[in-house]
Motif scaffolding. Structure first.
Motif, PDB file in Angstrom:
ATOM      1  N   ILE A  53       0.841  -1.200   0.000  1.00  0.00           N
ATOM      2  CA  ILE A  53       0.000   0.000   0.000  1.00  0.00           C
ATOM      3  C   ILE A  53       0.873   1.246   0.000  1.00  0.00           C
ATOM      4  N   GLY A  54       0.648   2.103  -0.968  1.00  0.00           N
ATOM      5  CA  GLY A  54       1.349   3.378  -1.013  1.00  0.00           C
ATOM      6  C   GLY A  54       0.643   4.342  -0.083  1.00  0.00           C
ATOM      7  N   SER A  55      -0.084   5.258  -0.675  1.00  0.00           N
ATOM      8  CA  SER A  55      -0.744   6.289   0.117  1.00  0.00           C
ATOM      9  C   SER A  55      -1.848   5.719   1.002  1.00  0.00           C
TER      10      SER A  55
ATOM     11  N   THR B 263       2.263   5.466  -4.890  1.00  0.00           N
ATOM     12  CA  THR B 263       0.957   5.370  -5.560  1.00  0.00           C
ATOM     13  C   THR B 263       0.968   6.210  -6.841  1.00  0.00           C
ATOM     14  N   ALA B 264       1.561   7.397  -6.772  1.00  0.00           N
ATOM     15  CA  ALA B 264       1.640   8.262  -7.957  1.00  0.00           C
ATOM     16  C   ALA B 264       2.408   7.551  -9.078  1.00  0.00           C
ATOM     17  N   ASP B 339      -2.464  12.584  -6.743  1.00  0.00           N
ATOM     18  CA  ASP B 339      -2.904  13.298  -7.954  1.00  0.00           C
ATOM     19  C   ASP B 339      -2.015  14.518  -8.214  1.00  0.00           C
ATOM     20  N   GLU B 340      -1.686  15.227  -7.144  1.00  0.00           N
ATOM     21  CA  GLU B 340      -0.820  16.407  -7.289  1.00  0.00           C
ATOM     22  C   GLU B 340       0.560  16.009  -7.805  1.00  0.00           C
ATOM     23  N   GLU B 344       2.492  17.096 -11.272  1.00  0.00           N
ATOM     24  CA  GLU B 344       3.833  17.705 -11.301  1.00  0.00           C
ATOM     25  C   GLU B 344       4.742  16.979 -12.287  1.00  0.00           C
ATOM     26  N   ILE B 345       4.686  15.650 -12.256  1.00  0.00           N
ATOM     27  CA  ILE B 345       5.535  14.862 -13.170  1.00  0.00           C
ATOM     28  C   ILE B 345       5.122  15.139 -14.615  1.00  0.00           C
TER      29      ILE B 345
END
Lengths: 173, 354
Positions: A53-55, B263-264, B339-340, B344-345
């Motif tokens: 799990i990331g975020s 996650t990003a 999401d932010e 940015e990427i």
């Protein structure tokens, strides 16, 4: 899951997280914390995954349990398309506005009152959620309930269990 | 104990300390780390330890000084403003070369700031914090399991170098729950603490101090400390690289922000953008070499922090002009969303194409 402080939203989040852990899944539980007052809002986010799990904070969740009007207003717009919205229809008088989600209404406070205590309304909603998603088994939720209540609050097990089972029935309709 | 338990980061910090042999805690309450002292206040007496809620942070850090000087494994924890109050004592402890562990569950500053998560004490933790030429070994966990593992390592490292170690967490890590396992640890044998002040019967007396009025002696002492920091830089750098092999753009992040970045990266890779991550686990010593190597392979590195750009300076030192270093940060207790970071990427990518 979101509601007023005192409605037990953090509690059912913990049960869900415990049950998911029992099933060998990765899980995170994070409360919204900040300066709070009695009757203020409370919410927590539970992420269950087979991957790392990331975020732990999710912009648009798959499912949402709302126990009061402010929670519905605040979080309904963030639900994923096709997501599941479980509503405590005893207290939530606002209508859900979206038609790209599944809405399940459960009169949680009414059901909880009928079985003996208003305070287990949260368990009714967790039951409804479990029936709809089948993300964890009933046995593991009850196992988690036993563990989280501990020795000190053992006497509350039965009524919480009954409320959860009533919720399962509501969600299965 | 091999079964997993679901606990908050704050409780994990407390339990890991106990299992690492820590028997003394001195602290003063502050949000968002209050579960650390709460947990230890009942857990330490169960194992014959000692918990004291001091009258202030300043008193607490000098109690740590005392216990460490007597050779005990000792912990203090606080959140940002409380850690600021402890800086004088931390400088003394570093000067007297005493091992101890300090936890900072960072909240937003400056001043009293707010109680929500932040990473704006990076400079304080990695560049000194108190006065004088000294460093702490600084560990930055990004999961609760890693918090447990690093807490245990922290006590070993403190003893190994006779130096305070700081565990740099943030409000998210402190408040969130994840399943953790307390692994049986191979007991490492360290040289006995023959420097400790334990009563000098039948041996020459030990002296622990930070005052050297003779400048030649003080210079020698500084050089000795400095040698220790160089040793740390040689032996103790820890860093995780994630999907860096084929990456065109690299995110640099630590702690909570590293997991949000993960996650990003997943989202970006689904869109066909090859992004990887370098995650410092030790922020002092800093993994400069990893950034030096990576900057040979990519043109753009995005540093993401819950500050207005503190670690970005270390990244630039590692990169040394070989790649563009971009920055994205949120402050005040605002946590960047994936999401932010995705946006940015994408922005960096667009600017490269045009």
């Amino acid at each position: 899951m979101a509601g007023f402080g005192g409605q037990g939203v953090l509690f059912i989040g913990r049960l869900l997280a415990h049950a998911a852990m029992k099933e060998g899944r990765n899980v995170t539980w994070i409360p919204s914390y900040g300066p709070a007052m009695r009757g203020g809002t409370a919410n927590c986010t539970v992420v269950i995954s087979d991957e790392v799990i990331g975020s732990p904070v999710i912009t648009s969740p798959h499912s949402l349990i709302v126990m009061n009007n402010p929670s519905l207003d605040a979080f309904e717009p963030r639900l994923k398309t096709g997501g599941l919205l479980i509503v405590n229809s005893s207290l939530v008088t606002h209508e859900a506005k979206r038609n790209d989600i599944t809405v399940v209404k459960a009169p949680a406070n009414k059901i909880a009152f009928e079985i003996g205590s208003d305070r287990v309304a949260n368990m009714v909603l967790l039951g409804a959620y479990s029936a709809c998603t089948k993300v964890v088994t009933k046995e593991n939720i009850l196992e988690a309930l036993k563990k989280v209540l501990g020795e000190k609050k053992k006497h509350l097990f039965e009524i919480n269990k009954t409320a959860f089972e009533k919720g399962l029935e509501t969600g299965n309709l | 104990m091999d079964e997993k338990v679901l606990i908050t980061g704050n409780e994990a910090i407390g339990e890991a300390a106990i299992q690492a042999g820590c028997r003394f805690f001195f602290g003063y309450p502050i949000t968002p780390q209050n579960k650390v002292p709460e947990y230890l206040s009942y857990r330490l007496p169960q194992v014959g330890g000692c918990f004291v809620q001091a009258e202030s942070e300043i008193a607490a850090i000098y109690m740590v000084f005392g216990a460490a000087g007597a050779g005990a494994r000792v912990l203090t924890s606080s959140s940002s403003p409380g850690i600021s109050l402890k800086q004088e004592g931390i400088s003394y402890i570093a000067a007297a070369e005493l091992p101890c562990v300090i936890v900072n569950v960072m909240r937003a500053g400056p001043g009293l700031g707010g109680i929500l998560p932040s990473q704006s004490d990076y400079f304080q933790a990695t560049k000194g914090g108190g006065h004088g030429d000294y460093h702490l070994l600084a560990l930055a966990p990004s999961t609760i399991q890693e918090t447990v593992d690093l807490m245990m390592d922290a006590f070993d490292l403190a003893d190994k170098y006779r130096n305070p170690v700081i565990v740099l967490a943030d409000g998210c890590i402190g408040q969130m729950m994840e399943p953790v396992e307390f692994k049986e640890r191979p007991s490492e044998v360290f040289p006995p603490k023959d420097w400790a002040v334990t009563g000098a019967k039948n041996r020459p007396r030990n002296l622990l101090k930070s005052l050297y009025l003779d400048p030649e002696k003080l210079e020698q002492h500084n050089l000795k400390l400095h040698k220790k920091y160089l040793e740390m830089a040689k032996n103790e750098v820890r860093v995780e690289t994630y999907l860096t092999e084929d990456a065109d753009i690299i995110i640099a992040a630590y702690g909570t922000v590293a997991r949000i970045s993960r996650t990003a990266i997943k989202i970006l890779r689904k869109k066909g953008i090859k992004v990887g991550m370098v995650r410092p686990i030790t922020v002092f010593p800093f993994p400069y070499e990893t950034f030096a190597e990576i900057s040979e392979k990519v043109d753009n590195i995005l540093v993401v922090e819950m500050s207005l750009g503190q670690m970005v300076e270390d990244v630039k030192l590692g990169v040394c002009g070989r790649a563009n270093v971009h920055f994205y940060g949120r402050v005040g207790g605002m946590v960047p969303t994936y999401d932010e970071i995705v946006r940015e990427i994408e922005k960096i990518r667009r600017s490269q194409v045009s």
